[in-house]
Scaffold this motif. Structure first.
Motif, mmCIF file in Angstrom:
data_model
loop_
_atom_site.group_PDB
_atom_site.id
_atom_site.type_symbol
_atom_site.label_atom_id
_atom_site.label_comp_id
_atom_site.label_asym_id
_atom_site.label_seq_id
_atom_site.Cartn_x
_atom_site.Cartn_y
_atom_site.Cartn_z
ATOM 1 N N UNK A 1 67.369 -43.703 -1.307
ATOM 2 C CA UNK A 1 65.988 -43.516 -0.780
ATOM 3 C C UNK A 1 65.901 -42.612 0.443
ATOM 4 N N UNK A 2 66.768 -42.561 1.227
ATOM 5 C CA UNK A 2 67.095 -41.655 2.215
ATOM 6 C C UNK A 2 67.091 -40.217 1.646
ATOM 7 N N UNK A 3 68.152 -40.148 0.830
ATOM 8 C CA UNK A 3 68.625 -38.801 0.254
ATOM 9 C C UNK A 3 67.578 -38.108 -0.618
ATOM 10 N N UNK A 4 66.726 -38.997 -1.316
ATOM 11 C CA UNK A 4 65.614 -38.505 -1.868
ATOM 12 C C UNK A 4 64.586 -38.117 -1.177
ATOM 13 N N UNK A 5 64.242 -38.740 -0.064
ATOM 14 C CA UNK A 5 63.393 -38.306 0.960
ATOM 15 C C UNK A 5 63.718 -36.811 1.359
ATOM 16 N N UNK A 6 65.075 -36.380 1.658
ATOM 17 C CA UNK A 6 65.450 -35.072 2.392
ATOM 18 C C UNK A 6 65.295 -34.102 1.043
ATOM 19 N N UNK A 7 65.787 -34.440 0.073
ATOM 20 C CA UNK A 7 66.002 -33.646 -1.122
ATOM 21 C C UNK A 7 64.512 -33.162 -1.731
ATOM 22 N N UNK A 8 63.689 -34.112 -1.495
ATOM 23 C CA UNK A 8 62.113 -33.586 -1.970
ATOM 24 C C UNK A 8 61.707 -32.226 -1.262
ATOM 25 N N UNK A 9 61.957 -32.178 0.119
ATOM 26 C CA UNK A 9 61.632 -31.054 1.011
ATOM 27 C C UNK A 9 62.509 -30.038 0.517
ATOM 28 N N UNK A 10 63.766 -30.097 0.119
ATOM 29 C CA UNK A 10 64.576 -29.003 -0.551
ATOM 30 C C UNK A 10 64.131 -28.364 -1.858
ATOM 31 N N UNK A 11 63.561 -29.612 -2.679
ATOM 32 C CA UNK A 11 63.195 -28.981 -4.065
ATOM 33 C C UNK A 11 61.652 -28.147 -3.773
ATOM 34 N N UNK A 12 60.634 -28.740 -2.980
ATOM 35 C CA UNK A 12 59.504 -28.094 -3.004
ATOM 36 C C UNK A 12 59.650 -26.765 -2.501
ATOM 37 N N UNK A 13 60.353 -26.502 -1.582
ATOM 38 C CA UNK A 13 60.345 -25.283 -0.887
ATOM 39 C C UNK A 13 61.142 -24.339 -1.798
ATOM 40 N N UNK A 14 62.272 -24.561 -2.680
ATOM 41 C CA UNK A 14 62.911 -24.074 -3.174
ATOM 42 C C UNK A 14 62.064 -23.686 -4.601
ATOM 43 N N UNK A 15 61.455 -24.513 -5.316
ATOM 44 C CA UNK A 15 60.713 -24.355 -6.563
ATOM 45 C C UNK A 15 59.464 -23.324 -6.227
ATOM 46 N N UNK A 16 58.687 -23.758 -5.006
ATOM 47 C CA UNK A 16 57.540 -22.855 -4.522
ATOM 48 C C UNK A 16 57.780 -21.441 -4.565
ATOM 49 N N UNK A 17 59.131 -21.337 -3.993
ATOM 50 C CA UNK A 17 59.448 -19.793 -3.804
ATOM 51 C C UNK A 17 60.188 -19.140 -4.860
ATOM 52 N N UNK A 18 60.783 -19.848 -5.641
ATOM 53 C CA UNK A 18 61.604 -19.244 -6.609
ATOM 54 C C UNK A 18 61.176 -19.565 -8.091
ATOM 55 N N UNK A 19 60.982 -20.712 -8.441
ATOM 56 C CA UNK A 19 60.788 -21.472 -9.789
ATOM 57 C C UNK A 19 59.164 -20.797 -10.365
ATOM 58 N N UNK A 20 58.253 -21.171 -9.342
ATOM 59 C CA UNK A 20 56.820 -21.028 -9.941
ATOM 60 C C UNK A 20 56.161 -20.012 -8.992
ATOM 61 N N UNK A 21 56.902 -18.810 -8.897
ATOM 62 C CA UNK A 21 56.341 -17.667 -8.120
ATOM 63 C C UNK A 21 55.236 -16.998 -8.720
ATOM 64 N N UNK A 22 54.882 -17.115 -9.848
ATOM 65 C CA UNK A 22 53.823 -16.593 -10.138
ATOM 66 C C UNK A 22 52.457 -17.302 -10.132
ATOM 67 N N UNK A 23 52.592 -18.554 -9.849
ATOM 68 C CA UNK A 23 51.466 -19.533 -9.728
ATOM 69 C C UNK A 23 50.744 -19.161 -8.268
#
Length: 129
Positions: free
Chosen positions: A107-129
């Motif tokens: 649960x702790x790990x998921x809480x930390x990884x969600x922040x990584x995932x959002x920042x990375x996907x916002x800036x890298x995966x879904x850049x056209x949105x």
């Protein structure tokens, strides 16, 4: 700024559905199939990441990029980096002197990884949105 906050809230809501998928798959694989806890954790993570990609593409980011293969590859790359971070955090928390339980550490790990995932996907995966 409001739009970014709204996307993070949507991303978090999608993450909650992924959390349910992740924990269910992990529990079934670890407790019922008796698979290695890190392999079970990885299975849960992969199922959740795939579900989350589809929901984030359509709902969170309302992305219309027709190159779904490249985009999904980017998403999975970010998820795999997140998985490494996830497993490392679990390892560190479970194998320290205080020995946190596996599921609390997860649960702790998921809480930390969600922040990584959002920042990375916002800036890298879904850049056209």
């Amino acid at each position: 700024m409001f739009e970014l906050g709204l996307k993070f809230l949507k991303f978090s809501a999608v993450g909650l559905s992924g959390l349910a998928i992740d924990f269910c798959i992990t529990f079934l694989a670890k407790e019922k199939l008796r698979l290695n806890k890190y392999f079970a954790n990885s299975l849960g993570f992969v199922f959740a990441a795939t579900s989350n990609y589809l929901l984030n593409k359509t709902w969170t980011f309302q992305d219309t990029n027709p190159d779904a293969v490249t985009q999904f590859s980017k998403y999975i790359l970010i998820a795999l980096i997140g998985l490494i971070i996830n497993n490392l955090i679990i390892y560190l928390l479970v194998n320290n002197k205080k020995k946190m339980t596996f599921y609390w550490a997860k649960l702790v790990a998921i809480g930390i990884v969600v922040i990584w995932n959002f920042i990375a996907n916002y800036n890298f995966t879904f850049t056209s949105s």
